[in-house]
Design a protein around this motif. Structure first.
Motif, PDB file in Angstrom:
ATOM      1  N   PHE A  54      -4.426  -0.627   5.417  1.00 29.64           N
ATOM      2  CA  PHE A  54      -4.742   1.099   5.225  1.00 29.64           C
ATOM      3  C   PHE A  54      -4.138   1.836   6.268  1.00 29.64           C
ATOM      4  O   PHE A  54      -3.689   2.141   6.084  1.00 29.64           O
ATOM      5  N   THR A  69      -1.917   4.222   6.564  1.00 29.94           N
ATOM      6  CA  THR A  69      -2.073   5.885   6.940  1.00 29.94           C
ATOM      7  C   THR A  69      -1.020   6.199   8.222  1.00 29.94           C
ATOM      8  O   THR A  69      -0.243   7.157   8.265  1.00 29.94           O
ATOM      9  N   ALA A 104      -5.267  -4.526  -1.614  1.00 32.52           N
ATOM     10  CA  ALA A 104      -6.836  -5.560  -2.095  1.00 32.52           C
ATOM     11  C   ALA A 104      -5.977  -6.623  -2.455  1.00 32.52           C
ATOM     12  O   ALA A 104      -6.445  -8.248  -2.717  1.00 32.52           O
ATOM     13  N   SER A 123       0.643  -1.017  -0.128  1.00 32.08           N
ATOM     14  CA  SER A 123       0.391   0.280  -0.255  1.00 32.08           C
ATOM     15  C   SER A 123       1.213   1.228   0.252  1.00 32.08           C
ATOM     16  O   SER A 123       0.103   2.514  -1.003  1.00 32.08           O
ATOM     17  N   SER A 136       0.954   3.835  -3.419  1.00 31.30           N
ATOM     18  CA  SER A 136       0.110   4.937  -3.046  1.00 31.30           C
ATOM     19  C   SER A 136       1.757   6.096  -3.005  1.00 31.30           C
ATOM     20  O   SER A 136       1.928   7.117  -3.541  1.00 31.30           O
ATOM     21  N   LEU A 177      -5.244   1.748  -1.357  1.00 35.54           N
ATOM     22  CA  LEU A 177      -5.988   1.274  -1.417  1.00 35.54           C
ATOM     23  C   LEU A 177      -6.090  -0.240  -1.882  1.00 35.54           C
ATOM     24  O   LEU A 177      -6.091  -1.721  -2.091  1.00 35.54           O
ATOM     25  N   VAL A 211      -6.566  -6.416   3.914  1.00 34.70           N
ATOM     26  CA  VAL A 211      -6.870  -5.229   3.938  1.00 34.70           C
ATOM     27  C   VAL A 211      -7.500  -3.660   4.075  1.00 34.70           C
ATOM     28  O   VAL A 211      -6.242  -2.777   4.016  1.00 34.70           O
ATOM     29  N   ALA A 212      -7.601  -3.868   5.519  1.00 33.36           N
ATOM     30  CA  ALA A 212      -7.908  -2.966   6.596  1.00 33.36           C
ATOM     31  C   ALA A 212      -6.601  -2.987   7.521  1.00 33.36           C
ATOM     32  O   ALA A 212      -6.410  -2.149   7.437  1.00 33.36           O
ATOM     33  N   GLU A 234      -3.970   7.133  -2.539  1.00 34.33           N
ATOM     34  CA  GLU A 234      -4.625   6.596  -0.983  1.00 34.33           C
ATOM     35  C   GLU A 234      -5.228   5.570  -2.538  1.00 34.33           C
ATOM     36  O   GLU A 234      -5.262   4.621  -1.617  1.00 34.33           O
ATOM     37  N   LEU A 235      -5.627   6.179  -3.630  1.00 29.36           N
ATOM     38  CA  LEU A 235      -6.549   4.793  -3.930  1.00 29.36           C
ATOM     39  C   LEU A 235      -5.927   3.320  -4.417  1.00 29.36           C
ATOM     40  O   LEU A 235      -6.024   2.487  -4.231  1.00 29.36           O
TER      41      LEU A 235
END
Length: 443
Positions: A397, A401, A371, A327, A331, A367, A393-394, A363-364
């Motif tokens: 993310f 962050t 995934a 991620s 990103s 994510l 996934v969570a 960010e997309l």
């Protein structure tokens, strides 16, 4: 022969004396080490000094290179005779360093190609480690047929770590390298990997081939290549090919994403150095937590951990850390080409490349990276159902962050980039493991 080759040959001959421990016992081995140390302290000039001295030894007229080298071997030998480390691991490690160095020095007299030099070192060091390890087992009367694949795995793992450390440190730091390799092989041997001849051959071929491809495509430096091969080999043997696929997906997509609109990144001043090639620090910063998770999984499966933590917890910790790395990489590499990032803590516009700056496109992309890891895990691991994939996934993310928050607050003052990457992947692993435990309790 050149002086470095002669010196390396003498050091290798001294390494051969380690066989005295399994042949004649620790007393004889200690006596030989004492004789060598006494000689090293006594010789302060003359032809023998010139033969054994490293360049820095001339300043003090003392063979400190030889002294520290022998002391490192003695320390490793003491650990071997006073703990669960086997004498075979001790001898194999000493052989690996000594004879690998001879081969490297000979190679340097014939070529300046660093890849060729590293390859020669790896082949010679692995062979020497196998001979030393297997020879000790034979002296001790242990059956070699059943342990041969494990011996090769340990030799190859130790060689890769030695080559990596020699690349990022100095050639004269062999004492540090010897101790580091010995401790790693002790750990790996304690995990008792059960592998067959075919599995170890396939694992070596796959990891070396993919490692070289990453170097050839300029997505990894030599150190980064060695780090990736070592991580891949340990992951395959201790985890399995499913774990390796997850890991290699990150390396592949992460490396390619560094090339995404690279000219644009150069114009903005946010491009990775070395044309985007990842070094050992970058690889370890993103994958160290994943490696620990693999080791934890193997230790848990072998019931070596207190409390008997379920292996599945380490599986999700592994997936969470890799999802975070994926991620964060996607990103930053994709989001960095857009000119209007905002600081995650205040949402104020900042210059491209500012630590903690984020874009909605990045960010997309992040994510999507999480995934991808979740989808691969769902397909390859029976333990990962739809809920488990959502947890991965969570976690990815959240880890991404955390990386941005650390970048905006602590990076550049308290932490470096690799430290931020490590803490972010650690947070992703912890979040993933805790969520899995929570859902298991609730269920």
């Amino acid at each position: 022969m050149t002086s470095p080759v002669r010196r390396a040959a003498v050091f290798a001959a001294i390494c051969t004396l380690s066989l005295a421990v399994p042949l004649f016992g620790t007393v004889v081995g200690a006596a030989l080490a004492a004789v060598v140390l006494l000689g090293a302290f006594t010789v302060t000039d003359g032809p023998l000094f010139d033969l054994l001295a490293y360049p820095g030894d001339y300043e003090d007229n003392r063979l400190y290179g030889l002294i520290t080298f022998v002391l490192a071997g003695v320390a490793l030998g003491i650990i071997a005779v006073s703990s669960s480390m086997s004498i075979a691991v001790f001898v194999g490690t000493v052989f690996l360093i000594g004879y690998g160095n001879v081969a490297e020095q000979i190679a340097r007299t014939r070529t300046e190609n660093e890849v060729v030099v590293v390859t020669v070192f790896c082949l010679a060091a692995t062979s020497a480690a196998v001979i030393g390890h297997a020879g000790t087992l034979a002296i001790e009367g242990a059956p070699l047929e059943s342990v041969a694949p494990t011996v090769v795995f340990l030799a190859a793992s130790g060689t890769l770590l030695a080559a990596l450390l020699r690349d990022v440190l100095l050639l004269y730091d062999d004492p540090i390298v010897m101790l580091s390799v010995g401790l790693l092989l002790w750990l790996l041997a304690e995990l008792e990997p059960a592998i067959g001849p075919l599995e170890i051959v396939v694992a070596l071929v796959v990891t070396v081939a993919l490692g070289y491809v990453s170097y050839a495509l300029d997505t990894a430096s030599i150190a980064g290549m060695l780090t990736g091969i070592l991580l891949g080999l340990v992951t395959i043997v201790l985890g399995g090919y499913g774990w390796f696929v997850v890991l290699i997906a990150f390396f592949a997509l992460g490396g390619l994403s560094a090339k995404f609109r690279y000219d644009r990144k150069e114009d903005l001043g946010v491009a990775e150095d070395n044309d985007g090639a990842r070094g050992s620090g970058n690889v370890l910063g993103n994958a160290a937590v994943a490696l620990v998770a693999v080791l934890g999984y193997a230790a848990s499966s072998a019931s070596l951990l207190a409390g008997h933590v379920a292996p599945v917890v380490f599986l999700f910790a592994f997936a969470g850390s890799v999802a975070t790395a994926m991620s964060d990489t996607l990103s930053s590499e994709i989001g960095s080409v857009f000119e209007t990032p905002r600081l995650i803590t205040t949402l104020e516009p900042v210059e491209p490349g500012t630590d903690g700056g984020v874009t909605w496109q990045g960010e997309l992309a992040g994510l999507a990276g999480a995934a991808i890891v979740a989808g691969i895990s769902y397909l390859l691991f029976p333990e990962v159902d739809a809920t488990g994939a959502a947890i991965i996934v969570a976690a990815g993310f959240v880890g991404m962050t955390v990386d941005s928050l650390l970048g905006a607050t602590l990076e550049g003052t308290v932490l470096g980039n690799q430290g931020v990457n490590f803490l972010a992947t650690l947070s992703g692993a912890i979040v993933c493991a805790l969520l899995v435990l929570s859902f298991a309790v609730i269920g």
